[in-house]
Motif scaffolding. Structure first.
Motif, PDB file in Angstrom:
ATOM      1  N   THR A 234       5.479  -5.057   1.897  1.00 27.71           N
ATOM      2  CA  THR A 234       5.240  -5.662   0.590  1.00 27.71           C
ATOM      3  C   THR A 234       6.387  -6.608   0.235  1.00 27.71           C
ATOM      4  OG1 THR A 234       6.435  -4.010  -0.726  1.00 27.71           O
ATOM      5  CG2 THR A 234       4.165  -3.478  -0.097  1.00 27.71           C
ATOM      6  N   GLU A 235       6.269  -7.223  -0.944  1.00 27.54           N
ATOM      7  CA  GLU A 235       7.336  -8.115  -1.402  1.00 27.54           C
ATOM      8  C   GLU A 235       8.600  -7.346  -1.774  1.00 27.54           C
ATOM      9  OE1 GLU A 235       6.619  -9.992  -5.190  1.00 27.54           O
ATOM     10  OE2 GLU A 235       5.100  -8.491  -5.710  1.00 27.54           O
ATOM     11  N   ASP A 236       8.459  -6.022  -2.039  1.00 25.61           N
ATOM     12  CA  ASP A 236       9.614  -5.201  -2.403  1.00 25.61           C
ATOM     13  C   ASP A 236       9.349  -3.773  -1.906  1.00 25.61           C
ATOM     14  OD1 ASP A 236      11.682  -3.729  -3.531  1.00 25.61           O
ATOM     15  OD2 ASP A 236      11.593  -4.760  -5.459  1.00 25.61           O
ATOM     16  N   ASP A 237       9.747  -3.505  -0.663  1.00 20.23           N
ATOM     17  CA  ASP A 237       9.432  -2.216  -0.043  1.00 20.23           C
ATOM     18  C   ASP A 237      10.151  -1.061  -0.732  1.00 20.23           C
ATOM     19  OD1 ASP A 237       7.705  -3.358   1.727  1.00 20.23           O
ATOM     20  OD2 ASP A 237       9.101  -3.415   3.410  1.00 20.23           O
ATOM     21  N   LEU A 239      10.850  -0.741  -3.961  1.00 20.51           N
ATOM     22  CA  LEU A 239      10.069  -0.403  -5.148  1.00 20.51           C
ATOM     23  C   LEU A 239       8.744   0.228  -4.751  1.00 20.51           C
ATOM     24  CD1 LEU A 239       9.536  -0.452  -8.175  1.00 20.51           C
ATOM     25  CD2 LEU A 239       8.787  -2.846  -7.950  1.00 20.51           C
ATOM     26  N   ALA A 240       8.150  -0.246  -3.645  1.00 23.05           N
ATOM     27  CA  ALA A 240       6.865   0.280  -3.195  1.00 23.05           C
ATOM     28  C   ALA A 240       6.951   1.769  -2.867  1.00 23.05           C
ATOM     29  CB  ALA A 240       6.377  -0.502  -1.983  1.00 23.05           C
ATOM     30  N   CYS A 274      -3.606  -1.688  -2.088  1.00 22.49           N
ATOM     31  CA  CYS A 274      -3.333  -3.106  -2.307  1.00 22.49           C
ATOM     32  C   CYS A 274      -3.511  -3.502  -3.772  1.00 22.49           C
ATOM     33  CB  CYS A 274      -4.253  -3.956  -1.430  1.00 22.49           C
ATOM     34  SG  CYS A 274      -3.881  -3.839   0.339  1.00 22.49           S
ATOM     35  N   LEU A 277      -0.811  -0.923  -6.277  1.00 19.08           N
ATOM     36  CA  LEU A 277       0.653  -1.001  -6.240  1.00 19.08           C
ATOM     37  C   LEU A 277       1.203  -1.999  -7.251  1.00 19.08           C
ATOM     38  CD1 LEU A 277       1.605  -0.862  -2.443  1.00 19.08           C
ATOM     39  CD2 LEU A 277       2.198   0.789  -4.222  1.00 19.08           C
ATOM     40  N   GLY A 278       0.457  -3.082  -7.498  1.00 15.32           N
ATOM     41  CA  GLY A 278       0.959  -4.110  -8.388  1.00 15.32           C
ATOM     42  C   GLY A 278       1.992  -5.000  -7.741  1.00 15.32           C
ATOM     43  N   LEU A 279       2.079  -4.937  -6.399  1.00 19.12           N
ATOM     44  CA  LEU A 279       2.988  -5.777  -5.626  1.00 19.12           C
ATOM     45  C   LEU A 279       2.201  -6.597  -4.622  1.00 19.12           C
ATOM     46  CD1 LEU A 279       5.761  -3.137  -4.774  1.00 19.12           C
ATOM     47  CD2 LEU A 279       5.914  -4.928  -6.512  1.00 19.12           C
ATOM     48  N   THR A 280       2.765  -7.712  -4.224  1.00 14.82           N
ATOM     49  CA  THR A 280       2.130  -8.511  -3.179  1.00 14.82           C
ATOM     50  C   THR A 280       2.252  -7.789  -1.839  1.00 14.82           C
ATOM     51  OG1 THR A 280       2.643 -10.581  -4.316  1.00 14.82           O
ATOM     52  CG2 THR A 280       2.134 -10.713  -1.949  1.00 14.82           C
ATOM     53  N   ARG A 282       2.074  -8.042   1.983  1.00 18.70           N
ATOM     54  CA  ARG A 282       2.169  -9.106   2.979  1.00 18.70           C
ATOM     55  C   ARG A 282       1.465  -8.758   4.290  1.00 18.70           C
ATOM     56  NH1 ARG A 282       8.565 -10.538   1.794  1.00 18.70           N
ATOM     57  NH2 ARG A 282       8.181 -11.676  -0.176  1.00 18.70           N
TER      58      ARG A 282
END
Length: 321
Positions: A234-237, A239-240, A274, A277-280, A282
């Motif tokens: 993700t864009e921020d693992d 936080l994920a 997907c 999570l509220g995250l992109t 990738r």
């Protein structure tokens, strides 16, 4: 009907048990595989079942005959393909097969017909007069399988039958073996450390340090693991990891490629991850349980396809437990 049966089978080298109390039942007409790393005791087992090695203790029958007290009867009903090539490289394909036909006690006319049939079955007819030294490794293996089938065995034993073969040649060998079993109904018993080969089996016995650890069809063995592996970036693992725990109750492991977690029915879970999570996201991949996972689950080690043996559970990371 049972093609192979073993009860309390032991083989010792000095004081070390290479095969430690093996109990086994292989039904007629099955493709049965012994899956385990090098040194697990697979070759020792096949040596006892083919009467090449006398068991230290226990009892085994092949094709209805005791391997110790009726060894000659067992040998009349089996074919063997060894791990190391035993072909005469200076003889042609036909000459190698005719020599084996003589050992099987076939008459001249019967031997001629059997040799022709085996060459045709293994698609070697056009190379029948070629010296084996000119054969590729794959062609030699096909010829060895043809030789093992002379005399119409009820059980065909193969010890690491595709060792050293490339993927395409390995697939071709298994195509011939699968067709052979369908056409002739023989029992195929083989040893391997190749995970993809074990997928050809009706049943698999996982063998480790001389002991049969578990047995079942590939699907049955994988069902014990249950969960799929999901690899996620993700864009921020960082936080994920927290979001996966808070929102889905899932524990993720950090890896060089991102995050790894185990979930039931990964294909249906991924869309929820997907969007939830509220995250992109990738990248994401879903991998169902493999036989390597099964071996890891039961033995604490994972078989490497390189054939270099096994690797420690701890070295694979806690997330794979």
């Amino acid at each position: 009907m049972t093609a192979i049966r073993a009860e309390g089978l032991y083989a010792y080298y000095g004081t070390t048990p290479a095969v430690n109390g093996l109990d086994l039942n292989v039904p007629e007409g099955a493709t049965f595989g012994f899956l385990g790393p090098n040194g697990a005791g697979k070759t020792t087992t096949i040596s006892m079942l083919t009467t090449l090695l006398r068991p230290t203790a226990g009892h085994a029958e092949v094709a209805g005959f005791d391997v110790t007290t009726h060894a000659a009867e067992v040998r009349r009903r089996i074919g063997i393909v060894f791990q190391e090539s035993t072909l005469d490289l200076e003889l042609t394909a036909t000459e190698n097969l005719r020599f084996q036909a003589d050992l099987c006690g076939l008459g001249r006319a019967e031997a001629r017909a059997a040799v022709a049939a085996m060459l045709d079955m293994m698609e070697l007819t056009g190379r029948d007069r070629t010296p084996v030294r000119h054969f590729s490794t794959g062609l030699r293996r096909r010829l060895e399988i043809a030789r093992g089938l002379l005399g119409s065995p009820r059980v065909l034993f193969l010890d690491e039958p595709t060792t050293g073969l490339d993927t395409q040649t390995r697939a071709a060998v298994w195509h011939h073996l699968d067709r052979l079993r369908e056409e002739q109904g023989i029992t195929v018993f083989f040893t391997t450390h190749q995970l993809e080969e074990a997928e050809h089996c009706d049943r698999i016995a996982i063998f480790d340090r001389g002991k049969l650890v578990t047995e079942g069809s590939p699907a049955e063995l994988k069902s014990v693991i249950g969960a799929d592996v999901v690899d996620l970036r993700t864009e921020d693992d960082r936080l994920a990891v927290d979001l996966l725990s808070d929102r889905f109750g899932l524990t993720a492991e950090s890896t060089p490629g991102g995050l790894r977690l185990r979930v039931q029915d990964g294909a249906s879970m991924v869309p929820r991850l997907c969007t939830g999570l509220g995250l992109t996201v990738r990248s994401v991949t879903v991998t169902p349980p493999s036989l390597d996972d099964v071996y890891l689950h039961h033995t604490g080690t994972a078989i490497r396809d390189s054939g270099s043996g096994a690797r420690s559970l701890d070295s694979l990371g806690e997330g794979l437990r």
